[in-house]
Design a protein around this motif. Structure first.
Motif, mmCIF file in Angstrom:
data_model
loop_
_atom_site.group_PDB
_atom_site.id
_atom_site.type_symbol
_atom_site.label_atom_id
_atom_site.label_comp_id
_atom_site.label_asym_id
_atom_site.label_seq_id
_atom_site.Cartn_x
_atom_site.Cartn_y
_atom_site.Cartn_z
ATOM 1 N N LEU A 40 0.837 -1.193 0.000
ATOM 2 C CA LEU A 40 0.000 0.000 0.000
ATOM 3 C C LEU A 40 0.871 1.241 0.000
ATOM 4 C CD1 LEU A 40 -2.595 -0.989 2.751
ATOM 5 C CD2 LEU A 40 -3.046 -0.789 0.296
ATOM 6 N N GLY A 41 0.431 2.243 -0.739
ATOM 7 C CA GLY A 41 1.078 3.542 -0.681
ATOM 8 C C GLY A 41 0.775 4.217 0.647
ATOM 9 N N PHE A 42 1.444 5.328 0.884
ATOM 10 C CA PHE A 42 1.308 6.022 2.156
ATOM 11 C C PHE A 42 -0.131 6.446 2.417
ATOM 12 C CE2 PHE A 42 1.501 9.560 5.094
ATOM 13 C CZ PHE A 42 2.423 9.126 6.032
ATOM 14 N N ARG A 43 -0.753 7.138 1.466
ATOM 15 C CA ARG A 43 -2.124 7.648 1.676
ATOM 16 C C ARG A 43 -3.150 6.523 1.854
ATOM 17 N NH1 ARG A 43 -1.228 12.318 3.557
ATOM 18 N NH2 ARG A 43 -0.313 13.819 2.168
ATOM 19 N N PRO A 44 -3.144 5.502 0.987
ATOM 20 C CA PRO A 44 -4.101 4.409 1.215
ATOM 21 C C PRO A 44 -3.892 3.720 2.566
ATOM 22 C CG PRO A 44 -3.235 4.286 -1.009
ATOM 23 C CD PRO A 44 -2.447 5.335 -0.287
ATOM 24 N N LEU A 45 -2.637 3.564 2.975
ATOM 25 C CA LEU A 45 -2.362 2.960 4.280
ATOM 26 C C LEU A 45 -2.887 3.858 5.395
ATOM 27 C CD1 LEU A 45 -1.114 0.745 5.998
ATOM 28 C CD2 LEU A 45 1.099 1.886 5.740
ATOM 29 N N GLN A 46 -2.679 5.146 5.267
ATOM 30 C CA GLN A 46 -3.171 6.092 6.264
ATOM 31 C C GLN A 46 -4.695 6.024 6.358
ATOM 32 O OE1 GLN A 46 -2.425 10.230 5.378
ATOM 33 N NE2 GLN A 46 -2.367 10.758 7.555
ATOM 34 N N GLN A 47 -5.369 5.926 5.239
ATOM 35 C CA GLN A 47 -6.832 5.836 5.241
ATOM 36 C C GLN A 47 -7.303 4.553 5.907
ATOM 37 O OE1 GLN A 47 -7.677 6.313 1.078
ATOM 38 N NE2 GLN A 47 -7.722 8.547 1.220
ATOM 39 N N ARG A 48 -6.625 3.449 5.636
ATOM 40 C CA ARG A 48 -7.011 2.178 6.255
ATOM 41 C C ARG A 48 -6.752 2.168 7.753
ATOM 42 N NH1 ARG A 48 -5.686 -2.918 2.346
ATOM 43 N NH2 ARG A 48 -6.687 -2.101 0.474
ATOM 44 N N CYS A 49 -5.850 3.015 8.190
ATOM 45 C CA CYS A 49 -5.537 3.120 9.619
ATOM 46 C C CYS A 49 -6.342 4.255 10.253
ATOM 47 C CB CYS A 49 -4.040 3.330 9.815
ATOM 48 S SG CYS A 49 -3.045 1.903 9.380
ATOM 49 N N ASP A 50 -7.545 4.420 9.794
ATOM 50 C CA ASP A 50 -8.472 5.415 10.354
ATOM 51 C C ASP A 50 -7.907 6.823 10.345
ATOM 52 O OD1 ASP A 50 -10.337 3.363 10.884
ATOM 53 O OD2 ASP A 50 -9.360 2.921 12.786
ATOM 54 N N GLY A 51 -7.139 7.132 9.321
ATOM 55 C CA GLY A 51 -6.640 8.484 9.166
ATOM 56 C C GLY A 51 -5.678 8.951 10.248
ATOM 57 N N MET A 52 -4.837 8.048 10.754
ATOM 58 C CA MET A 52 -3.855 8.465 11.753
ATOM 59 C C MET A 52 -3.011 9.597 11.178
ATOM 60 S SD MET A 52 -0.610 5.866 11.959
ATOM 61 C CE MET A 52 -1.391 4.320 11.697
ATOM 62 N N GLU A 60 9.254 -1.184 -5.665
ATOM 63 C CA GLU A 60 9.703 -0.345 -6.776
ATOM 64 C C GLU A 60 8.791 0.862 -6.994
ATOM 65 O OE1 GLU A 60 8.529 -3.701 -7.582
ATOM 66 O OE2 GLU A 60 10.363 -4.344 -6.596
ATOM 67 N N SER A 61 7.514 0.709 -6.709
ATOM 68 C CA SER A 61 6.555 1.795 -6.912
ATOM 69 C C SER A 61 6.502 2.764 -5.732
ATOM 70 C CB SER A 61 5.158 1.221 -7.158
ATOM 71 O OG SER A 61 4.639 0.658 -5.962
ATOM 72 N N GLY A 62 7.217 2.446 -4.661
ATOM 73 C CA GLY A 62 7.210 3.282 -3.473
ATOM 74 C C GLY A 62 6.196 2.854 -2.433
ATOM 75 N N ALA A 63 5.424 1.808 -2.735
ATOM 76 C CA ALA A 63 4.428 1.308 -1.781
ATOM 77 C C ALA A 63 5.141 0.519 -0.680
ATOM 78 C CB ALA A 63 3.414 0.423 -2.498
ATOM 79 N N TYR A 64 4.496 0.436 0.449
ATOM 80 C CA TYR A 64 5.024 -0.308 1.589
ATOM 81 C C TYR A 64 4.488 -1.730 1.547
ATOM 82 C CZ TYR A 64 6.426 4.229 3.296
ATOM 83 O OH TYR A 64 7.015 5.464 3.414
ATOM 84 N N ARG A 65 5.362 -2.677 1.873
ATOM 85 C CA ARG A 65 4.954 -4.085 1.913
ATOM 86 C C ARG A 65 5.733 -4.791 3.010
ATOM 87 N NH1 ARG A 65 7.896 -6.164 -3.620
ATOM 88 N NH2 ARG A 65 10.018 -5.973 -2.840
ATOM 89 N N LEU A 66 5.179 -5.926 3.425
ATOM 90 C CA LEU A 66 5.864 -6.734 4.421
ATOM 91 C C LEU A 66 7.083 -7.394 3.802
ATOM 92 C CD1 LEU A 66 2.886 -8.595 6.153
ATOM 93 C CD2 LEU A 66 4.092 -6.563 6.962
#
Length: 102
Positions: free
Chosen positions: A24-36, A58-64
């Motif tokens: 997930l990219g930063f913004r989608p991850l932030q949204q899934r985390c209730d907008g922390m 490679e796309s800048g998204a975060y992954r495990l």
């Protein structure tokens, strides 16, 4: 004990949970985390990267990372235990209510 310290920090487990299926990219991850807040998310992601549990693709998204996926897998036993615990607490609370004098 370092793992317990890391996992005990607010939002760490939630971030790992949200990354369980896909990067997930930063913004989608932030949204899934209730907008922390973005500063807290950035701090937690930095901690997870330094701990080798999360990386950026490679796309800048975060992954495990493999270690992150392994940690998630190992937590399944704790999740099963917590479900049993919650059921016991619920049953115990129901028994306590039933035992109260009217």
């Amino acid at each position: 004990m370092a793992a317990f310290d890391l996992f005990g920090r607010r939002w760490i487990l939630r971030i790992l949970w949200e990354l369980r299926d896909e990067p997930l990219g930063f913004r989608p991850l932030q949204q899934r985390c209730d907008g922390m807040s973005s500063s807290v998310l950035q701090q937690r992601l930095t901690e997870l990267q330094e701990s080798l549990l999360v990386e950026r693709d490679e796309s800048g998204a975060y992954r495990l990372t493999q270690l992150g996926a392994d940690a998630r897998h190992e937590m399944r036993g704790l999740m099963r235990w917590s479900e049993r615990w919650a059921a016991e607490l619920e049953t115990g609370a129901a028994v306590q209510v039933a035992d109260r004098p009217s």
